[in-house]
Design a protein around this motif. Structure first.
Motif, PDB file in Angstrom:
ATOM      1  N   LYS D  61       0.832  -1.198   0.000  1.00 57.23           N
ATOM      2  CA  LYS D  61       0.000   0.000   0.000  1.00 57.23           C
ATOM      3  C   LYS D  61       0.864   1.244   0.000  1.00 57.23           C
ATOM      4  O   LYS D  61       1.786   1.378   0.807  1.00 57.23           O
ATOM      5  N   GLU D  88       9.136 -11.278  -5.942  1.00 57.83           N
ATOM      6  CA  GLU D  88       8.552 -10.550  -7.067  1.00 57.83           C
ATOM      7  C   GLU D  88       8.920  -9.064  -7.006  1.00 57.83           C
ATOM      8  O   GLU D  88       8.242  -8.223  -7.609  1.00 57.83           O
ATOM      9  N   CYS D  89       9.966  -8.762  -6.294  1.00 61.61           N
ATOM     10  CA  CYS D  89      10.547  -7.416  -6.272  1.00 61.61           C
ATOM     11  C   CYS D  89       9.579  -6.342  -5.783  1.00 61.61           C
ATOM     12  O   CYS D  89       9.720  -5.174  -6.115  1.00 61.61           O
ATOM     13  N   GLN D  90       8.573  -6.707  -5.028  1.00 62.65           N
ATOM     14  CA  GLN D  90       7.619  -5.706  -4.577  1.00 62.65           C
ATOM     15  C   GLN D  90       8.030  -5.118  -3.241  1.00 62.65           C
ATOM     16  O   GLN D  90       7.581  -4.054  -2.848  1.00 62.65           O
ATOM     17  N   ALA D 165      -8.541  -6.881  -3.175  1.00 64.29           N
ATOM     18  CA  ALA D 165      -7.944  -5.894  -2.281  1.00 64.29           C
ATOM     19  C   ALA D 165      -7.307  -6.563  -1.068  1.00 64.29           C
ATOM     20  O   ALA D 165      -6.320  -6.074  -0.530  1.00 64.29           O
ATOM     21  N   ALA D 166      -7.864  -7.692  -0.642  1.00 62.95           N
ATOM     22  CA  ALA D 166      -7.360  -8.340   0.563  1.00 62.95           C
ATOM     23  C   ALA D 166      -6.111  -9.152   0.300  1.00 62.95           C
ATOM     24  O   ALA D 166      -5.393  -9.515   1.216  1.00 62.95           O
ATOM     25  N   MET D 169      -0.939 -10.611  -2.899  1.00 58.58           N
ATOM     26  CA  MET D 169      -0.347 -10.901  -4.196  1.00 58.58           C
ATOM     27  C   MET D 169      -1.045 -10.148  -5.341  1.00 58.58           C
ATOM     28  O   MET D 169      -0.579 -10.152  -6.466  1.00 58.58           O
ATOM     29  N   TYR D 171      -1.253  -6.972  -6.455  1.00 54.22           N
ATOM     30  CA  TYR D 171      -0.713  -5.640  -6.225  1.00 54.22           C
ATOM     31  C   TYR D 171      -0.563  -4.842  -7.519  1.00 54.22           C
ATOM     32  O   TYR D 171       0.064  -3.796  -7.546  1.00 54.22           O
ATOM     33  N   CYS D 172      -1.113  -5.344  -8.622  1.00 55.98           N
ATOM     34  CA  CYS D 172      -0.933  -4.641  -9.889  1.00 55.98           C
ATOM     35  C   CYS D 172      -1.491  -3.223  -9.811  1.00 55.98           C
ATOM     36  O   CYS D 172      -2.492  -2.985  -9.153  1.00 55.98           O
ATOM     37  N   LEU D 173      -0.836  -2.331 -10.505  1.00 54.53           N
ATOM     38  CA  LEU D 173      -1.332  -0.961 -10.601  1.00 54.53           C
ATOM     39  C   LEU D 173      -2.635  -0.926 -11.358  1.00 54.53           C
ATOM     40  O   LEU D 173      -3.560  -0.212 -11.025  1.00 54.53           O
ATOM     41  N   ARG D 174      -2.635  -1.686 -12.430  1.00 52.87           N
ATOM     42  CA  ARG D 174      -3.852  -1.781 -13.219  1.00 52.87           C
ATOM     43  C   ARG D 174      -4.150  -3.260 -13.364  1.00 52.87           C
ATOM     44  O   ARG D 174      -3.438  -3.991 -14.034  1.00 52.87           O
ATOM     45  N   THR D 176      -6.023  -6.601 -14.614  1.00 53.04           N
ATOM     46  CA  THR D 176      -6.497  -6.961 -15.946  1.00 53.04           C
ATOM     47  C   THR D 176      -7.976  -6.627 -16.138  1.00 53.04           C
ATOM     48  O   THR D 176      -8.393  -6.316 -17.244  1.00 53.04           O
ATOM     49  N   GLU D 178      -9.358  -4.077 -15.266  1.00 51.75           N
ATOM     50  CA  GLU D 178      -9.471  -2.656 -15.596  1.00 51.75           C
ATOM     51  C   GLU D 178      -8.883  -2.339 -16.963  1.00 51.75           C
ATOM     52  O   GLU D 178      -8.904  -1.213 -17.421  1.00 51.75           O
ATOM     53  N   HIS D 204      -4.155 -16.146 -12.064  1.00 46.67           N
ATOM     54  CA  HIS D 204      -3.067 -15.240 -11.712  1.00 46.67           C
ATOM     55  C   HIS D 204      -2.442 -15.582 -10.369  1.00 46.67           C
ATOM     56  O   HIS D 204      -1.331 -15.180 -10.075  1.00 46.67           O
TER      57      HIS D 204
END
Lengths: 343, 669, 150, 267, 279
Positions: D61, D88-90, D165-166, D169, D171-174, D176, D178, D204
């Motif tokens: 977040k 995953e480099c997040q 949201a919960a 994993m 965490y995409c900005l956009r 799919t 959308e 996914h």
């Protein structure tokens, strides 16, 4: 009209339900299923729940379905035909056993869909809507209707309001002409009132905050650190908005195949990050705290300011549905306490 | 709408015989976005192409769909036509209504419907196409030739003579290949080594050629014009700078009875050896498996006798990293050995030998100094049976193909034998004689007529030993399958030519495809015989299929020209079918979140990290970036990317999605 | 009753199956007309969502085909695709969608006859299974029923 | 719990971390996430069986990330999520301090992420038993019954995306869903749109799901969608031998392969 | 025929398409139903919802002036799903249109005053309507100055009209491109819009400034105008928040209690100052 008070017993109530259903009305009544209670269309009288405190979802979808077909289109190489939908043909829907908060919410929806531009589709559905309310004899810690000028026995929005009595019978307050016509058509099911007092049986819901104070604080609290602190936990889902009886944010989407398709109005939520994203990449409400603020502001500041109604009926659904305990009541109480100087 | 032109080809009658092409064109003309739709006899013909070009200009087309044969056939043709008319070539698509429709279905409404569906899908795809510009990448002007046989030698010399650097890698200690083992060559009977060794020396001395013998390809990365090759130079245990090739070590080595690979096991070599006297380079290697020192830790005689102190027992393999622009594979072939044939004794009869062994027996530099002697007892055989097609053209037990060279070398072998053993009898069993080639048929006739070789058409069913003789039992099919039995002193099997050992592994390293027999596959059997499907990698000689010397040499020269052509410009133009990570305005910059799970799926290591920095130089975001030079356009990353942040130009999500939707637009059966 | 003719879409890779299907054509081997071929550079490019879109748009079956293992023009696209399909199959099965409607195969550029067989077998198989009404019903249902404005 | 509070306080006092994410007592008897910057407030931290939310979701977040170095109360599923996010480099390994919670609820003081990896390698990582029981039940059904089951469940979905949201994993900005060029997923919450969305989510998360079950818990309509990803987690383990969240290396099921992966379903 | 509802668009036919700049096009639209066209009234500053059936709806201003009858024009840049779908359309194709929505520029109140238009890039279209509207009533206004800037010469839109304005003696047009965006034969200014405004230094006396452009341009132009002596009430701009419905229902365009679609898109700086910074 002058409200009337009658009495109906449980057996008669079921009969009333069945007779309304048999008359071709779409009955929308709460049913307990999948560990929760929700309104469903045309359940059997025996399936209807009278014991729940609150349904998970509201009844707004009777007038504002989660997907509304606005019109259809057919396009070929050079021509486009629009096919309109005859909303006068929607059937009469009777919301059965709606709590006073839900009943009251319809008037807020009326304001939203009729201020300035009139939404004919909403009105077509609204005109066909009958609300048979049911006072609350139980409430839980999430209920705060009394804090927003409503109450467990509030009559606002109901055509008939029922109140269950200890003896198993129900007080039926006939509140509108529509209610009266239903009561008259089924007069044999009702008996006269004997001065029963509903206040005795109603749930006790204490007033927790002054919404006027909240509204006032919000007016000057746009930049308060409250928003950041109280929304860190928020994960930005749309659960609160989707279960809310008043949230009406929507999206317009096309669905088509081979040139034929329809334009749809679908529920959306101001809590979603993409909601206000511009094509340019700019986002006026970039972070979740701004979006959470929008939600509360809209309900307790903008709507009171613009349309003179509170965008909240205190049903507590959002608090119950929230996966991360963003409790709206807790936050409103906190907001009321804030000492914010007017600018 | 887009302005799309549709061109439906009859292909003579190839398409129009089963597809109602006029109807397809007519129906297509009514589709959204189509402004022009015609059918024509031969779209690929000059007038056909002119139709396309004219329509582009006249109707200001934004896309072209040609419904004709497979795009693998004519896509370049129509792209070029579009380009000439001023339309970006990537705004054209082909609908395959021949190979995938008219040729595989009978004439029916369904067939026409299918053709129309395919056309509609391509219209839908092309309306989502974007103009693409070819990608330019620099070319490293250094070629790698793998294999130092005659093909490799020829290719290396040809490329080097064009002025380009060549790295020639040979697995064995010397270049020369099979040709160096041969005695004489058909149909001229000139001495194989005599014509080959000067070329070997030329290779060694050529200023543009770097020779790595006793070396293997470790790995190949990169792409046309820009390969990165790792070569394992195996330890010779020798300081090559110091070694003069005097050969003293090899003569003093106490291990002398090791079967020589070069002599096909018919002669012997020491543990430190050069494979043959004319070897290039003429520097020995130590055979660890047989060297006394490596086995027992003692000996080192070679080190002691070496006048220049060049022996290095502790030497290790070295790995060389070399940048290469093009690769010629000339890894040659092998043959099935006599132990493959159970009916001929499965290798247990010493005097049943294969063709290569016979070459060594017949070679003046061979173990018998050119005298034909039986391996078992050294006697001169009085009667030899040559069996052609041993293992070839035998789908049941051997291989189904014709090895092509055996008829000729069998005739040569029989002839050489007759020349050396004048009173000897030479019998050849054959299935039929395949002597297509200049002077080839004449050569075979000469063996039969002048040298009195007995040719019997038929199969040999079994060979067994009896009293020191080999009893060859066969049938003469020209005499009504009459049984034939010959008591022979020696039998020579013209065994099938097969793919070289390790060719499959090499193909995988090189990312080239190979056929079911593990021969390397050419890009097109007719029009691209020396190319592979991997850009910048070419084939020469028998690694593609068995072939004789003149064929190998011409193919090598062909491959060399391909390399030279590739090196003729500084920049290489590549198809712009590459993946791309999207970029959007800030503050997001891309929908890529930088999970980099795409990195391990890329076979070409084309996915890099890009860091977006703010004005102060702080990294605000890491995201994936595709190196367009390395990307080959497979699109695996595209399908893996969860946020749909990568797209493949030419096969974009929009294109594929609309194609899928559109192909299913009507009930099609 | 008229025989049900299924609609199939084939997602094939450019280097093996597409070329294999070309070979079917040049060899003039006949097969059923029920399939529509869509060319991809590699099976690795085939997004599972395209398969699901094909079903949503009326396909009764989907053929997915590419190079045999080790023969991928891009070395490993088919290996990655294979894992994706295994996962997709597992998911469909768990969701009660018959994975039999998706036919996965390896068809090389040399296997023109195999391509014809795959198509014919697949068409036969889907013909037996019948139309994918479960899925197509989903497409139709939802809005009108709930909104009473059909 | 005292150890946990003590450690959290130490970390904040020594300024080794800027923020502690943990659980506190929420409203109406619920436990919920708390974000502590002030060492004096570490007394709010609790851990008990009500603490089920996967706190790793906050590591993605924006507003939380902003704090810098973060200590996070981490029962097993949170630890595993953190490993996935690192792989995953997040999340940067050096920015995270794991305040481990053992399966028995005890506080585990991990010195480094490598120790966390080691700890996880010794723990059985299957799905939580009650969920696996339902999954087994579903698997025992006929195809038809399963379809019926999921159709009934998914039909209700109104696409509030609480599941997304919960999930740490997601965490995409956009997302799919959308993505509208092309529109991969039918946006409206009708049966097809819902099915497509849940298929997408399941795929996914294949090989990335740590079986925390938070998606299912987040669903306001009680749709057991966590079973979908949990089943896939189990499948990924059986088919590929991969469990998500066991190491910091990027080796998730769908971004790697083995040449001898099973392929008996391929003709 | 069942009753219409506010979500049902008018059907418009594309009469002409003008390529303004790379990926920027102007459609001239005419009503398919003439009666609808005659009843359609709008004023400068208003916007509409344009749609492609199956491609969705998008919001742009009406770029033509209400004084030019018989057609409507819109200018858009190909960026998203809808604009992509729109840019695939050809002359004769159909576009849906809902509107007009939003408030208007109070051009009657401006009569007798000087007008200073300041626009950047693709933000000239929202202003074009009011520019033409005032030019068509030229006699009612005093000096008209237009400052228009784009990144490069190529990105300037309405090139023909710019030429026309330039040639008119009663309009003072100043065009500028960002440094590096000029061509060898560029005769206009080079520099960012706020800098050029500062340089031109128009008289603030009795002048209305109308500013429209990307947020960054607006942000830097306001202080320049303030410096030049413009009062907040005399500075106008239009906001471009995301909208779906266009009539105050869908909830997207809220800036505080204001609905950009209803209370805007035209705001004065003094109004903006009262609004929270959520635009």
């Amino acid at each position: 009209m002058i409200p009337e008070k009658k009495i109906i017993d449980r057996v008669a109530l079921d009969k009333l339900y069945e007779s309304l259903k048999a008359a071709g009305n779409k009955m929308f009544a709460p049913v307990f299923r999948n560990e929760q209670t929700n309104f469903e269309y045309n359940p059997a009288a025996t399936e209807i729940s009278y014991s729940h405190i609150q349904t998970t979802q509201s009844v707004k979808n009777t007038v504002f379905p989660k997907i509304e077909n606005l019109f259809r289109f057919e396009s070929s190489q050079k021509s486009v035909e629009l096919v309109q939908i005859d909303f006068t043909k929607v059937p009469r829907v009777i919301v059965w056993n709606a709590h006073p908060c839900d009943a009251a919410a319809f008037s807020a929806l009326d304001s939203v869909f009729n201020w300035d531009y009139v939404d004919e589709i909403y009105n077509a559905r609204r005109e066909k809507l009958v609300v048979i309310g049911m006072s609350c004899i139980r409430a839980d810690e999430n209920c705060f209707c009394t804090s927003v000028d409503l109450g467990p026995g509030a009559v606002k929005g109901s055509d008939i309001l029922l109140t269950p009595l200890a003896n198993g019978k129900f007080i039926a307050e006939i509140l509108t002409d529509l209610g009266k016509s239903i009561a008259d058509e089924n007069a044999s099911l009702f008996t006269a009132s004997n001065g029963e007092n509903k206040e005795e049986v109603l749930a006790k819901v204490e007033k927790q905050f002054s919404h006027e104070k909240v509204t006032e604080n919000l007016k000057n609290g746009f930049e308060n650190s409250f928003w950041h602190e109280f929304s860190l936990r928020c994960i930005g889902c749309g659960a609160c908005a989707y279960v809310c009886p008043i949230c009406t944010c929507f999206d317009i989407q096309d669905e088509s195949k081979a040139g034929k398709g329809r334009r749809l109005r679908c529920w959306d939520s101001c809590g979603f990050g993409m909601f206000t994203l511009h094509t340019s990449g700019h986002n006026p409400r970039e972070v979740q705290s701004q979006r959470w603020r929008q939600r509360l502001m809209h309900k307790f500041s903008y709507q009171p300011d613009r349309n003179e109604f509170i965008g909240c009926v205190g049903c507590g659904r959002c608090s119950r549905a929230c996966p991360v305990d963003m409790n709206i009541l807790e936050q409103l109480v906190e907001l009321e306490k804030l000492e914010i100087a007017a600018k | 709408m887009s302005r799309i032109g549709v061109f439906v080809c009859h292909c003579g009658e190839n398409i129009s015989a089963t597809v109602d092409v006029a109807k397809v064109a007519d129906d297509a003309s009514r589709l959204p976005g189509v402004v022009h739709s015609v059918d024509y006899k031969y779209m690929c013909s000059d007038p056909g192409q002119t139709l396309v070009k004219d329509a582009i200009k006249e109707h200001n087309l934004t896309g072209v769909v040609v419904a004709a044969c497979s795009p693998r056939m004519h896509e370049p043709t129509f792209r070029k036509a579009c380009a000439t008319a001023g339309l970006n070539p990537y705004l054209s698509e082909m609908a395959n209504v021949r190979e995938h429709c008219s040729w595989v279905h009978d004439k029916s409404e369904q067939t026409t419907q299918k053709a129309f569906d395919v056309v509609r899908a391509m219209i839908s795809k092309v309306s989502n196409n974007g103009a693409l510009e070819p990608i330019k990448v620099p070319v490293t002007k250094r070629a790698l030739v793998v294999g130092g046989g005659v093909a490799g030698i020829q290719a290396a010399l040809d490329i080097a003579n064009c002025g380009h650097q060549v790295v020639l890698v040979e697995r064995s200690p010397s270049i020369g290949g099979h040709m160096a083992q041969l005695s004489e060559t058909f149909p001229t009977l000139d001495c194989s080594q005599c014509i080959l060794t000067p070329r070997m020396v030329e290779v060694a001395q050529h200023p543009n050629i770097t020779l790595y013998t006793y070396s293997e390809i470790e790995s190949v990365d990169g792409f046309i014009g820009n390969f990165k090759v790792k070569i394992r130079k195996k330890a010779r245990n020798l300081d090559e700078e110091l070694c003069t090739g005097c050969g003293l070590c090899t003569t003093k080595c106490p291990q002398k009875k090791i079967p020589s690979e070069f002599e096909q096991g018919l002669g012997f070599r020491p543990a430190i050896y050069t494979p043959f006297p004319q070897a290039v380079p003429n520097k020995p290697i130590i055979d660890h498996d047989n060297c006394t020192y490596y086995k027992s830790g003692k000996c080192k005689i070679c080190e002691i006798v070496c006048p220049t102190k060049a022996i290095r027992f502790e030497q290790e393999d070295t790995i060389l990293d070399i940048e290469i622009g093009a690769i010629v594979l000339a890894t040659g072939f092998d043959i099935k050995r006599s132990d493959f044939f159970p009916e001929y004794g499965k290798g247990k009869y010493k005097d049943v030998i294969d063709g290569l062994q016979f070459e060594r027996l017949a070679s003046a530099s061979g173990p018998t100094q050119g005298m034909i002697r039986r391996p078992s007892d050294g006697q001169i055989p009085k009667k030899i049976v040559f069996i052609a097609c041993a293992g070839s053209r035998d789908p049941a037990k051997g291989i189904e193909y014709c090895s092509k060279i055996c008829c000729m070398y069998t005739a040569k072998h029989a002839m050489l034998y007759k020349h050396k053993v004048h009173d000897g009898e030479a019998h050849v069993f054959y299935m039929d004689i395949r002597a297509g080639g200049k002077m080839y048929e004449e050569f075979v006739r000469r063996a039969i007529v002048e040298d009195h070789v007995n040719y019997t058409r038929g199969r040999v069913s079994t060979i067994y030993e009896l009293d020191g003789k080999l009893i060859v039992k066969g049938a003469d099919t020209l005499l009504g399958a009459q049984a034939v039995e010959i008591e022979a002193d020696m039998v020579v099997l013209a065994t099938a030519g097969i793919a070289n050992e390790g060719s499959e592994e090499l193909a995988q390293k090189m990312h080239v495809s190979y056929d079911q027999h593990k021969f390397f596959a050419e890009a097109h059997p007719k029009l691209k015989p020396v190319e592979t499907n991997t850009g910048g990698i070419f084939l020469a000689g028998a690694c593609q299929t068995t072939r004789d010397i003149p064929d190998s040499v011409s193919m090598a020269s062909g491959a060399a020209v391909k390399v030279a052509a590739l090196f003729s410009s500084d920049l290489l133009t590549r198809e712009p079918i590459v993946a791309r990570v999207n970029r959007i305005p800030g503050p997001s910059h891309s929908t890529c979140v930088g999970c980099f799970l795409c990195q391990p799926v890329c076979p070409y290591q084309a996915i890099e990290r890009e860091e977006i920095k703010d004005r102060a130089g702080n990294v605000i975001k890491s995201l994936a970036r595709i190196n367009e030079g390395l990307c080959q356009g497979c699109g695996t990353c595209v399908a893996l990317c969860r946020s749909k942040s990568i797209d493949l130009l030419g096969y974009t999500d929009n294109q594929m999605h609309s194609e899928v939707l559109s192909v299913l637009e009507e009930a099609f059966v | 009753m008229e025989q049900f003719e299924p609609k199939l879409v084939a997602f094939v890779c450019n280097w093996c199956t597409y070329a294999g299907a070309d070979l079917t054509g040049t060899s003039r081997i006949k097969y059923a007309t029920n399939v529509r071929i869509i060319r991809f550079p590699c099976t690795g490019r085939i997004d599972f969502m395209l398969i699901s879109k094909a079903f949503a748009n009326g396909a009764d079956g989907v053929i997915v085909s590419g190079c045999h293992p080790n023969d991928c023009h891009y070395t490993s696209g088919n290996f990655h695709a294979r894992r994706r399909w295994m996962s997709y199959n597992a998911m469909l099965t768990f969701m009660g969608m018959d994975p039999e409607r998706i036919i996965f195969s390896w068809v090389s550029a040399a296997e023109g006859a195999k391509w014809a067989d795959i198509v014919n077998q697949s068409v036969d198989k889907i013909r037996k299974i019948g139309p994918f009404t479960e899925y197509q019903k989903l497409v139709q249902s939802g809005i009108e029923e709930e909104n009473f404005n059909g | 719990m005292d150890n946990l509070r003590k450690k959290a306080k130490e970390l904040l006092e020594s300024k080794s971390v800027d923020l502690v994410i943990g659980y506190e007592n929420g409203t109406n008897g619920k436990a919920r996430a708390v974000f502590i910057k002030d060492p004096e407030k570490t007394g709010k931290l609790i851990y008990d069986e009500r603490c089920k939310q996967n706190l790793a979701v906050y590591l993605n977040k924006h507003e939380v990330k902003h704090y810098g170095r973060i200590a996070i109360v981490a029962p097993l599923m949170v630890m595993r999520s953190i490993l996935v996010l690192i792989s995953e480099c997040q999340v940067k390994q050096e920015n995270i301090t794991v305040l481990g919670i053992g399966n028995d609820g005890s506080f585990l003081d991990f010195q480094s992420m490598e120790v966390v990896e080691k700890y996880i390698s010794k723990i059985p990582l299957g799905n939580p038993e009650p969920d696996q029981v339902i999954i087994d039940k579903l698997n025992a059904m006929t195809m038809e019954e399963r379809r019926e089951f999921w159709q009934n469940e998914l039909e209700r979905c109104f696409k509030c995306y609480a599941c997304r949201a919960a999930c740490p994993m997601c965490y995409c900005l956009r997302c799919t869903v959308e993505c509208n060029q092309p529109q991969w997923i039918s946006a409206p919450a009708h049966p097809l749109g819902n099915l497509e969305w849940h298929q997408l989510r399941t795929m996914h998360l294949t090989g990335r799901c740590v079986s925390c079950g938070d998606c299912g818990r987040a669903c306001p309509l009680n749709i057991p969608i966590h079973l979908l990803t949990m089943q896939q987690a189990e499948e990924a383990f059986h088919m590929f031998g991969v469990r998500a969240g066991t190491s910091m290396k990027a080796d998730s099921a769908l971004s790697t392969y083995k040449p001898d992966d099973k392929e008996n379903f391929i003709l | 025929m069942s009753p219409s509802n506010i979500y049902v668009p008018y059907l418009m036919e594309i009469e002409t398409i003008t390529e303004e700049a790379p990926e920027v096009r102007t459609f001239r639209l005419k009503f398919k139903n003439q009666e609808e066209g005659e009843n359609f009234k709008f004023s400068a500053g208003q916007f509409a919802e344009y749609s492609v059936m199956g491609g969705g709806e998008s919001t742009f201003c009406i770029a033509s002036a209400p004084t030019r009858k018989g057609y409507l024009e819109c200018t858009f840049r190909k960026t998203g799903r809808v604009t992509n779908a729109l840019s695939k359309l050809e002359v004769g194709d159909t576009v849906g249109l809902r509107g007009p929505y939003g408030n208007v520029f109070p051009i009657e109140e401006w009569e007798g005053k000087n007008l200073l238009y300041i626009a950047g890039g693709i933000a000239l279209p929202p202003m074009r309507c009011v520019i033409w509207n005032t030019i068509d009533k030229r006699e009612k206004y005093k000096d008209i100055t237009i400052v228009y800037g784009a990144r490069t010469v190529n990105d300037l839109v309405y090139k023909n009209e710019l030429k026309e304005w330039e040639e008119r003696p009663d309009i003072n047009l100043i065009t500028t491109v960002d440094p590096g965006g000029q061509t060898p034969d560029w005769k206009g200014e080079v520099g960012f819009v706020p800098t050029i405004v500062d340089k031109v230094a128009p008289n603030a006396e009795n002048t209305i400034a109308i500013v429209c452009g990307p947020p960054i341009m607006i942000k830097f132009t306001f202080p320049v105008l303030k410096k030049l002596g413009f009062s907040d009430e005399n500075i106008f701009t239009t906001l471009e928040n995301r909208m779906k419905c266009g009539f105050g229902k869908c909830g997207r365009c809220n800036v505080g209690k204001y609905y950009v679609c209803k209370d805007g898109p035209v705001f004065t700086l003094s109004e903006l100052n009262k609004m929270p910074a959520e635009y």
